[in-house]
Write a protein that holds these residues in place. Structure first.
Motif, PDB file in Angstrom:
ATOM      1  N   SER A 175       0.813  -1.220   0.000  1.00 38.21           N
ATOM      2  CA  SER A 175       0.000   0.000   0.000  1.00 38.21           C
ATOM      3  C   SER A 175       0.843   1.264   0.000  1.00 38.21           C
ATOM      4  CB  SER A 175      -0.935   0.009   1.220  1.00 38.21           C
ATOM      5  OG  SER A 175      -0.202   0.142   2.418  1.00 38.21           O
ATOM      6  N   ARG A 176       2.108   1.144   0.403  1.00 43.94           N
ATOM      7  CA  ARG A 176       2.998   2.299   0.395  1.00 43.94           C
ATOM      8  C   ARG A 176       3.644   2.432  -0.983  1.00 43.94           C
ATOM      9  NH1 ARG A 176       4.223  -0.153   5.379  1.00 43.94           N
ATOM     10  NH2 ARG A 176       6.202  -0.974   4.590  1.00 43.94           N
ATOM     11  N   ASN A 177       3.489   3.589  -1.604  1.00 43.38           N
ATOM     12  CA  ASN A 177       4.048   3.834  -2.940  1.00 43.38           C
ATOM     13  C   ASN A 177       3.581   2.774  -3.940  1.00 43.38           C
ATOM     14  OD1 ASN A 177       5.494   5.156  -4.896  1.00 43.38           O
ATOM     15  ND2 ASN A 177       7.508   4.544  -4.161  1.00 43.38           N
ATOM     16  N   LEU A 178       2.272   2.550  -3.967  1.00 43.18           N
ATOM     17  CA  LEU A 178       1.693   1.492  -4.791  1.00 43.18           C
ATOM     18  C   LEU A 178       2.011   1.677  -6.271  1.00 43.18           C
ATOM     19  CD1 LEU A 178      -0.139  -1.013  -5.043  1.00 43.18           C
ATOM     20  CD2 LEU A 178      -2.110   0.545  -5.144  1.00 43.18           C
ATOM     21  N   ASP A 179       1.947   2.914  -6.760  1.00 46.92           N
ATOM     22  CA  ASP A 179       2.207   3.168  -8.185  1.00 46.92           C
ATOM     23  C   ASP A 179       3.563   2.628  -8.604  1.00 46.92           C
ATOM     24  OD1 ASP A 179       0.129   4.651  -9.736  1.00 46.92           O
ATOM     25  OD2 ASP A 179       0.197   5.940  -7.975  1.00 46.92           O
ATOM     26  N   ARG A 180       4.579   2.939  -7.831  1.00 49.66           N
ATOM     27  CA  ARG A 180       5.943   2.500  -8.169  1.00 49.66           C
ATOM     28  C   ARG A 180       6.055   0.977  -8.135  1.00 49.66           C
ATOM     29  NH1 ARG A 180      10.081   2.527 -11.250  1.00 49.66           N
ATOM     30  NH2 ARG A 180      12.064   2.062 -10.261  1.00 49.66           N
ATOM     31  N   LYS A 181       5.427   0.356  -7.176  1.00 46.98           N
ATOM     32  CA  LYS A 181       5.521  -1.096  -7.056  1.00 46.98           C
ATOM     33  C   LYS A 181       4.765  -1.804  -8.177  1.00 46.98           C
ATOM     34  CE  LYS A 181       6.524  -0.679  -2.208  1.00 46.98           C
ATOM     35  NZ  LYS A 181       5.987  -0.459  -0.863  1.00 46.98           N
ATOM     36  N   VAL A 182       3.641  -1.230  -8.587  1.00 46.95           N
ATOM     37  CA  VAL A 182       2.909  -1.803  -9.722  1.00 46.95           C
ATOM     38  C   VAL A 182       3.736  -1.648 -10.997  1.00 46.95           C
ATOM     39  CG1 VAL A 182       0.858  -1.567 -11.169  1.00 46.95           C
ATOM     40  CG2 VAL A 182       0.630  -1.537  -8.685  1.00 46.95           C
ATOM     41  N   ASP A 183       4.403  -0.501 -11.149  1.00 49.78           N
ATOM     42  CA  ASP A 183       5.293  -0.320 -12.303  1.00 49.78           C
ATOM     43  C   ASP A 183       6.361  -1.415 -12.342  1.00 49.78           C
ATOM     44  OD1 ASP A 183       4.037   1.899 -13.340  1.00 49.78           O
ATOM     45  OD2 ASP A 183       5.345   3.346 -12.335  1.00 49.78           O
ATOM     46  N   LEU A 184       6.937  -1.722 -11.196  1.00 52.43           N
ATOM     47  CA  LEU A 184       7.962  -2.766 -11.130  1.00 52.43           C
ATOM     48  C   LEU A 184       7.368  -4.125 -11.482  1.00 52.43           C
ATOM     49  CD1 LEU A 184       9.840  -1.672  -7.874  1.00 52.43           C
ATOM     50  CD2 LEU A 184      10.711  -1.545 -10.207  1.00 52.43           C
ATOM     51  N   LEU A 185       6.166  -4.392 -10.987  1.00 48.52           N
ATOM     52  CA  LEU A 185       5.494  -5.664 -11.272  1.00 48.52           C
ATOM     53  C   LEU A 185       5.234  -5.825 -12.768  1.00 48.52           C
ATOM     54  CD1 LEU A 185       4.103  -8.189 -10.040  1.00 48.52           C
ATOM     55  CD2 LEU A 185       2.024  -6.839  -9.863  1.00 48.52           C
ATOM     56  N   LEU A 186       4.852  -4.735 -13.420  1.00 51.97           N
ATOM     57  CA  LEU A 186       4.510  -4.803 -14.839  1.00 51.97           C
ATOM     58  C   LEU A 186       5.724  -4.886 -15.756  1.00 51.97           C
ATOM     59  CD1 LEU A 186       1.470  -2.374 -15.062  1.00 51.97           C
ATOM     60  CD2 LEU A 186       1.460  -4.851 -15.209  1.00 51.97           C
ATOM     61  N   ARG A 187       6.914  -4.787 -15.198  1.00 53.05           N
ATOM     62  CA  ARG A 187       8.107  -4.931 -16.030  1.00 53.05           C
ATOM     63  C   ARG A 187       8.193  -6.312 -16.676  1.00 53.05           C
ATOM     64  NH1 ARG A 187      13.366  -1.693 -13.723  1.00 53.05           N
ATOM     65  NH2 ARG A 187      12.377   0.374 -13.664  1.00 53.05           N
ATOM     66  N   MET A 188       7.473  -7.274 -16.112  1.00 51.94           N
ATOM     67  CA  MET A 188       7.526  -8.621 -16.670  1.00 51.94           C
ATOM     68  C   MET A 188       6.838  -8.702 -18.036  1.00 51.94           C
ATOM     69  SD  MET A 188       4.662 -10.814 -14.542  1.00 51.94           S
ATOM     70  CE  MET A 188       5.123 -10.170 -12.951  1.00 51.94           C
ATOM     71  N   ILE A 189       5.953  -7.739 -18.333  1.00 49.88           N
ATOM     72  CA  ILE A 189       5.288  -7.776 -19.639  1.00 49.88           C
ATOM     73  C   ILE A 189       5.561  -6.520 -20.468  1.00 49.88           C
ATOM     74  CG2 ILE A 189       3.437  -9.285 -18.798  1.00 49.88           C
ATOM     75  CD1 ILE A 189       1.579  -6.796 -18.942  1.00 49.88           C
ATOM     76  N   ALA A 190       6.126  -5.482 -19.866  1.00 49.77           N
ATOM     77  CA  ALA A 190       6.351  -4.235 -20.602  1.00 49.77           C
ATOM     78  C   ALA A 190       7.543  -4.364 -21.539  1.00 49.77           C
ATOM     79  CB  ALA A 190       6.574  -3.082 -19.623  1.00 49.77           C
ATOM     80  N   ALA A 191       7.400  -3.815 -22.752  1.00 52.59           N
ATOM     81  CA  ALA A 191       8.522  -3.777 -23.706  1.00 52.59           C
ATOM     82  C   ALA A 191       9.610  -2.860 -23.131  1.00 52.59           C
ATOM     83  CB  ALA A 191       8.053  -3.266 -25.051  1.00 52.59           C
ATOM     84  N   SER A 192      10.848  -3.088 -23.539  1.00 51.91           N
ATOM     85  CA  SER A 192      11.995  -2.390 -22.958  1.00 51.91           C
ATOM     86  C   SER A 192      11.821  -0.888 -22.906  1.00 51.91           C
ATOM     87  CB  SER A 192      13.269  -2.731 -23.735  1.00 51.91           C
ATOM     88  OG  SER A 192      13.557  -4.102 -23.632  1.00 51.91           O
ATOM     89  N   GLU A 193      11.401  -0.293 -24.028  1.00 50.28           N
ATOM     90  CA  GLU A 193      11.280   1.165 -24.066  1.00 50.28           C
ATOM     91  C   GLU A 193      10.123   1.683 -23.235  1.00 50.28           C
ATOM     92  OE1 GLU A 193       9.454  -0.473 -27.942  1.00 50.28           O
ATOM     93  OE2 GLU A 193      11.135  -0.887 -26.581  1.00 50.28           O
ATOM     94  N   ASP A 194       9.210   0.770 -22.820  1.00 53.54           N
ATOM     95  CA  ASP A 194       8.073   1.187 -22.002  1.00 53.54           C
ATOM     96  C   ASP A 194       8.215   0.778 -20.550  1.00 53.54           C
ATOM     97  OD1 ASP A 194       5.734   2.293 -23.825  1.00 53.54           O
ATOM     98  OD2 ASP A 194       6.735   0.725 -24.951  1.00 53.54           O
ATOM     99  N   LYS A 195       9.336   0.173 -20.201  1.00 56.37           N
ATOM    100  CA  LYS A 195       9.507  -0.234 -18.806  1.00 56.37           C
ATOM    101  C   LYS A 195       9.558   1.016 -17.939  1.00 56.37           C
ATOM    102  CE  LYS A 195      11.929  -4.633 -19.567  1.00 56.37           C
ATOM    103  NZ  LYS A 195      10.865  -5.494 -19.104  1.00 56.37           N
ATOM    104  N   PRO A 196       8.777   1.008 -16.858  1.00 51.84           N
ATOM    105  CA  PRO A 196       8.737   2.181 -15.960  1.00 51.84           C
ATOM    106  C   PRO A 196      10.119   2.442 -15.349  1.00 51.84           C
ATOM    107  CG  PRO A 196       6.931   0.684 -15.495  1.00 51.84           C
ATOM    108  CD  PRO A 196       7.847  -0.038 -16.436  1.00 51.84           C
TER     109      PRO A 196
END
Length: 202
Positions: free
Chosen positions: A181-202
């Motif tokens: 719950s702390r800094n959820l946006d950043r942690k979700v960005d990290l989680l989505l790195r598994m499917i994000a293309a390189s240039e779109d990785k947060p």
């Protein structure tokens, strides 16, 4: 003081029933199916043990109705996400954030408990299967659209979605909810790195 009319009485009944259902969802999520007792649900709802049985015949009925109530908003959620003027990967992120937000994660955790518990009622298993089909139906096109615009990695979109949902389920079941719950946006960005293309990785 004048007596309440039928409409007022019905509203009170509906409010009390929803109060119990919401409490049941949290109690099942926190304790699992087998360990949850009607008395625990009553305590969480702030009502008497007997009042729960006034509205529901059994713990299994409370479980089914609480899941049905929580999953009823799925279509509306995806309509809202679909209408957002943001790229597909951001729509997937919106769903993941919703799923990990305190309170919203309860329904996903209860689903995991049901799937891990033997002897669950067939109608409840069917309800969960129908809900899972909706998630796949709504999320799969977002993954495919993200692949088309280059924001999501290439590969079998079904496999990518299953990977994401499996990891997400694990996080909700085993993860530290306070930490997430702390800094959820950043942690979700990290989680989505598994499917994000390189240039779109947060």
């Amino acid at each position: 003081m004048s007596p309440m009319n039928d409409e007022q009485l019905e509203k009170i009944r509906n409010d009390r029933r929803q109060q119990i259902i919401a409490a049941a969802l949290k109690t099942f999520a926190d304790n699992g199916i087998r360990l949850t007792k009607i008395g625990m649900i009553a305590a969480e709802a702030g009502v008497s043990h007997g009042l729960v049985y006034h509205y529901f015949d059994s713990k299994e009925e409370v479980l089914h109705e609480s899941l049905s109530w929580a999953m009823a908003g799925t279509d509306e959620l995806f309509r809202e996400i679909g209408a957002m003027p943001i790229p597909p990967l951001e729509k997937v992120k919106t769903f993941v954030k919703f799923a990990l937000t305190e309170g919203n994660s309860d329904v996903f955790r209860v689903i995991q408990h049901v799937q891990r518990s033997p002897g669950m009622p067939e109608k409840t298993l069917k309800l969960i299967a129908q809900g899972g089909a909706v998630y796949a139906q709504e999320l799969l096109p977002l993954v495919a659209a993200g692949q088309a615009d280059g924001s999501i990695v290439e590969g079998d979109p079904q496999e990518l979605l299953e990977l994401l949902l499996t990891v997400l389920s694990g996080v909700m079941m085993e993860g530290d909810r306070d930490w997430w719950s702390r800094n959820l946006d950043r942690k979700v960005d990290l989680l989505l790195r598994m499917i994000a293309a390189s240039e779109d990785k947060p």
